[in-house]
Scaffold this motif. Structure first.
Motif, mmCIF file in Angstrom:
data_model
loop_
_atom_site.group_PDB
_atom_site.id
_atom_site.type_symbol
_atom_site.label_atom_id
_atom_site.label_comp_id
_atom_site.label_asym_id
_atom_site.label_seq_id
_atom_site.Cartn_x
_atom_site.Cartn_y
_atom_site.Cartn_z
ATOM 1 N N SER A 1 37.422 27.794 93.622
ATOM 2 C CA SER A 1 36.636 27.742 94.856
ATOM 3 C C SER A 1 36.537 26.309 95.362
ATOM 4 C CB SER A 1 35.228 28.296 94.612
ATOM 5 O OG SER A 1 34.531 27.495 93.677
ATOM 6 N N ARG B 1 29.179 28.545 94.439
ATOM 7 C CA ARG B 1 30.239 29.505 94.141
ATOM 8 C C ARG B 1 29.648 30.910 94.098
ATOM 9 N NH1 ARG B 1 32.921 28.325 88.557
ATOM 10 N NH2 ARG B 1 31.282 29.680 87.757
ATOM 11 N N GLY B 2 30.351 31.872 94.693
ATOM 12 C CA GLY B 2 29.898 33.256 94.686
ATOM 13 C C GLY B 2 29.047 33.624 95.879
ATOM 14 N N THR C 1 29.822 33.683 99.086
ATOM 15 C CA THR C 1 30.543 34.490 100.077
ATOM 16 C C THR C 1 31.406 35.573 99.440
ATOM 17 O OG1 THR C 1 32.347 32.867 100.097
ATOM 18 C CG2 THR C 1 30.598 32.585 101.725
ATOM 19 N N ASP C 2 31.380 35.650 98.109
ATOM 20 C CA ASP C 2 32.189 36.657 97.414
ATOM 21 C C ASP C 2 31.447 37.083 96.150
ATOM 22 O OD1 ASP C 2 34.060 38.301 96.285
ATOM 23 O OD2 ASP C 2 35.521 36.734 95.851
ATOM 24 N N LYS D 1 32.173 39.081 93.993
ATOM 25 C CA LYS D 1 33.039 39.324 92.845
ATOM 26 C C LYS D 1 33.267 38.052 92.040
ATOM 27 C CE LYS D 1 35.556 43.184 95.006
ATOM 28 N NZ LYS D 1 36.881 43.681 95.446
ATOM 29 N N THR D 2 32.906 36.913 92.619
ATOM 30 C CA THR D 2 33.069 35.639 91.933
ATOM 31 C C THR D 2 31.797 35.290 91.186
ATOM 32 O OG1 THR D 2 34.584 34.855 93.647
ATOM 33 C CG2 THR D 2 33.582 33.186 92.230
ATOM 34 N N SER E 1 26.853 42.536 102.975
ATOM 35 C CA SER E 1 27.516 41.661 102.005
ATOM 36 C C SER E 1 27.011 40.225 102.092
ATOM 37 C CB SER E 1 29.034 41.687 102.207
ATOM 38 O OG SER E 1 29.379 41.251 103.513
ATOM 39 N N GLY F 1 25.561 38.326 98.842
ATOM 40 C CA GLY F 1 26.038 37.040 98.340
ATOM 41 C C GLY F 1 24.904 36.073 98.076
#
Length: 701
Positions: free
Chosen positions: A434, A482-483, A485-486, A488-489, A615, A619
């Motif tokens: 990232s 980190r994570g 915007t996603d 899954k991260t 979402s 996040g």
């Protein structure tokens, strides 16, 4: 529903009772497999009983006494293929008796049927009486009936060396290099089975055993020699690095020596995890006379029994007279059913004597300082404790400290074990690709940039109004979590890990100091740790500003509901009014329903638009939840000036207490009050005052 049953005295096991949908017949093996994806091994039911309806009392409440005992159909089986051959049939008879089953299949797994570490010892004792003696490690590596019989039939089992089956497989699947967990003083590899289950990593997990080490012909006489034996065992599984090692208590110390030997042979060490492991020097000043040896033996007996004695009865252990008579304590265990009836005096003695042989090896060991990076996971420190457990100065300055909580013993038990597994998972995951830097203001190339770190779950845009009021020639970058915007991260789960990644990103924009850092709220912890790591690297930090940041310390665990309520309180501060939702209203909802409800409330409040996807909120919560469960204790003092800017609309006593703690971590400390609350101080109309304070600090010579 799940209850603990004890249909056979001394054998408590979890049994699940469920109602099936019409036309469906749940398979216990599949149910257990699904639950294993989110629950630790010790939390998994040993049997699943399907009922047509739950039995009720005349008052309409669940009648627990009427719930039936599990039968063969309720057990987690792997087919009905009958045992074949004399050895399998003999083993099957022993399993049925121990597990309370009428029959077992040749592919059934002892532990999936309800076996556990104490039952495993009983199994070994029963097998030995029938001439089928094996080691504990062999059982753990071959848990199915057919596998175990095959080992007995096709090779001669040797009990002369506890290293014969090293390393023991705790989890065989995984695409990344394995993790090796090194035994603590008891030498028993099974202490790590719950931890291995809870780690969410794509790695095989092995445990190194030394149970009964003192019974071998030529046992190792130093910790270095013991480590060398383990290096041989590790290389049988993984000939070359990178190696990943960890251990609890003395196991962490042995891990360090293993890493030294592997490093000296040219191998790469990727991870060393020490779980509340003290540097040997911390114990070497103790008096180890005959009387203290007896006290040490007593301590080990009590620690071992504490794992099996109900909490309500543990006060009896504290009342035992010293020196403890092991034979007497054994009969006390029998009297109170603390240990299964087949656990013999020799089984208890084996562990205690292993401890008393291995622990002195650790006390005589003197670790060689090396450029090895460790991850130290500690219990809650006392005020007089060295939080680094004596390792600071021996290991690399890039090492990380993670305060888990609990005691030296309970750190390996629920609820602290879950936090430990979570932290270790974060440190064992591959580095993320990232890119956290967000350009907030280009500024002039000749000016030193300002790096800003947002609070828990916040994005770079929380600084938007503030940055607009800073000098136009000042380059401003935000470091975004980190994570965010996603989902899954995996978010960063430690301050030290976050700081390392952020420094790498900062150096791409500004290779060398002097650096200017600002952190709001939780971001203040990260900014402070970045300053410490840059300081250790010889870089200059010209300005370090924390904005309304809580003082460092150990945070209590926060539940999903608690995190949602914290997020609501943040939005309440932003809006300067309360959202129309209560904790009681959210309590009965599923986790995803809580976020859907909050998302709708934020749309109605004007925070989000109708087009804002769920979402986005997911996040924010994803990162906030991780941040709220992250603790931080700086490993050293910051040698520069720490500038603290705090919200005027806050509790004055709490602010003073917070500032008193921060003063202990910096050579110089200044404090300023700025209008607004924790959130509104970043936005108009209060952002102007905050921007003015920051500009003043940045312009100081």
């Amino acid at each position: 529903m799940v209850i603990a049953r004890e249909d056979t005295p001394g054998d408590r096991r979890l049994v699940a009772y469920l109602l099936a949908e019409a036309g469906h017949t749940p398979e216990p093996a599949r149910l257990r497999q699904q639950l294993a994806q989110s629950l630790a091994e010790y939390m998994l039911p040993a049997a699943f009983v399907t009922l047509e309806s739950f039995p009720l009392t005349p008052n309409g409440k669940l009648d627990r006494q009427a719930l039936p005992a599990p039968d063969r159909a309720a057990a987690v089986t792997r087919g009905d293929e009958a045992p074949a051959g004399e050895v399998e049939k003999t083993l099957a008879a022993i399993w049925c008796e121990l597990l309370g089953l009428s029959q077992v299949g040749r592919h059934d797994n002892f532990f999936e049927l309800g076996g556990h570490s104490l039952l495993a010892v009983q199994l070994l004792n029963r097998m030995a009486t029938t001439g089928l003696a094996i080691s504990l490690a062999t059982l753990f590596a071959n848990p199915s009936l057919a596998q175990l019989a095959g080992v007995i039939q096709y090779r001669e089992e040797s009990l002369a060396s506890p290293f014969a089956d090293n390393p023991v497989v705790l989890r065989g699947e995984g695409a990344q290099p394995p993790l090796f967990l090194v035994h603590e003083p008891s030498g028993d590899p099974l202490v790590y089975s719950p931890l291995a289950t809870m780690l969410r990593v794509d790695r095989p997990v092995y445990a190194l055993s030394a149970l009964g080490l003192h019974t071998t012909g030529n046992p190792p006489t130093s910790l270095e020699a013991l480590a060398a034996c383990h290096v041989e065992a590790i290389r049988r599984v993984q000939p070359h690095g990178p190696y990943h090692l960890a251990g609890w208590s003395l196991g962490g110390v042995i891990s360090y020596e293993i890493a030294l030997q592997l490093q000296q042979s040219g191998e790469d060490i990727a991870f060393i995890g020490m779980i509340d492991s003290y540097h040997p020097a911390a114990h070497q000043k103790r008096d180890f006379s005959a009387s203290s040896e007896r006290a040490l033996r007593d301590e080990m007996i009590v620690n071992f029994l504490s794992l099996h004695v109900p909490e309500s009865e543990r006060k009896m252990l504290a009342q035992l007279q010293s020196p403890i008579d092991i034979q007497a304590i054994f009969y006390l265990c029998r009297e109170h059913n603390w240990l299964p009836k087949d656990i013999g005096y020799e089984d208890l003695l084996l562990r205690l004597e292993t401890v008393l042989y291995i622990r002195p090896l650790g006390l005589r060991y003197q670790p060689t300082p090396a450029d090895l990076t460790i991850n130290l996971y500690t219990a809650k420190p006392d005020e007089s404790d060295d939080i680094w457990r004596g390792w600071h100065g021996t290991v690399s300055s890039d090492s990380s400290l993670h305060v888990i909580g609990g005691t030296h013993l309970s750190i390996m038990q629920p609820p602290f074990l879950a936090q430990l597994a979570r932290q270790m998972t974060a440190d064992l995951l591959p580095r993320s690709s990232s890119h956290p830097v967000v350009v907030m203001q280009e500024g002039a190339a000749c000016e030193t940039p300002l790096f800003c770190i947002p609070g828990a779950g916040a994005s770079a845009f929380s600084f938007l109004e503030l940055v607009a009021l800073l000098p136009a020639n000042l380059p401003v970058y935000a470091l975004q979590a980190r994570g965010l915007t996603d989902v899954k991260t995996m978010p960063h789960l430690t301050i030290e890990e976050t700081a390392r990644d952020y420094i790498c990103a900062m150096r791409e924009r500004q290779p060398f100091g002097p650096y200017h850092l600002i952190g709001h709220s939780f971001g203040g912890w990260i900014a402070f740790e970045i300053a410490l790591q840059l300081q250790a690297q010889g870089e200059m930090v010209a300005r370090l500003i924390i904005i309304d940041s809580r003082s460092p310390g150990v945070k209590p665990p926060v539940s999903h509901l608690g995190a949602v309520m914290k997020l609501i309180s943040i939005y309440n501060l932003m809006l300067n009014r309360e959202l129309p939702i209560t904790e009681d209203a959210l309590l009965g909802m599923e986790p995803h329903q809580r976020l859907i409800c909050l998302h709708q409330l934020l749309i109605e409040a004007g925070v989000y638009t109708r087009n804002t996807p769920l979402s986005l909120l997911a996040g924010v919560f994803h990162v906030l939840y991780a941040n709220l469960n992250t603790s931080y204790i700086p490993r050293e003092r910051y040698l520069g000036v720490l500038h603290s800017i705090n919200a005027q609309e806050a509790n004055g006593a709490e602010r003073e207490q917070r500032e008193a703690v921060w003063r202990e971590y910096a050579t110089q400390f200044t404090t300023i009050l700025s209008p607004g609350n924790h959130m509104t101080m970043l936005t108009m109309p209060h952002a102007g005052a905050l921007a003015s304070h920051i500009t003043t600090v940045l312009s100081q010579p």
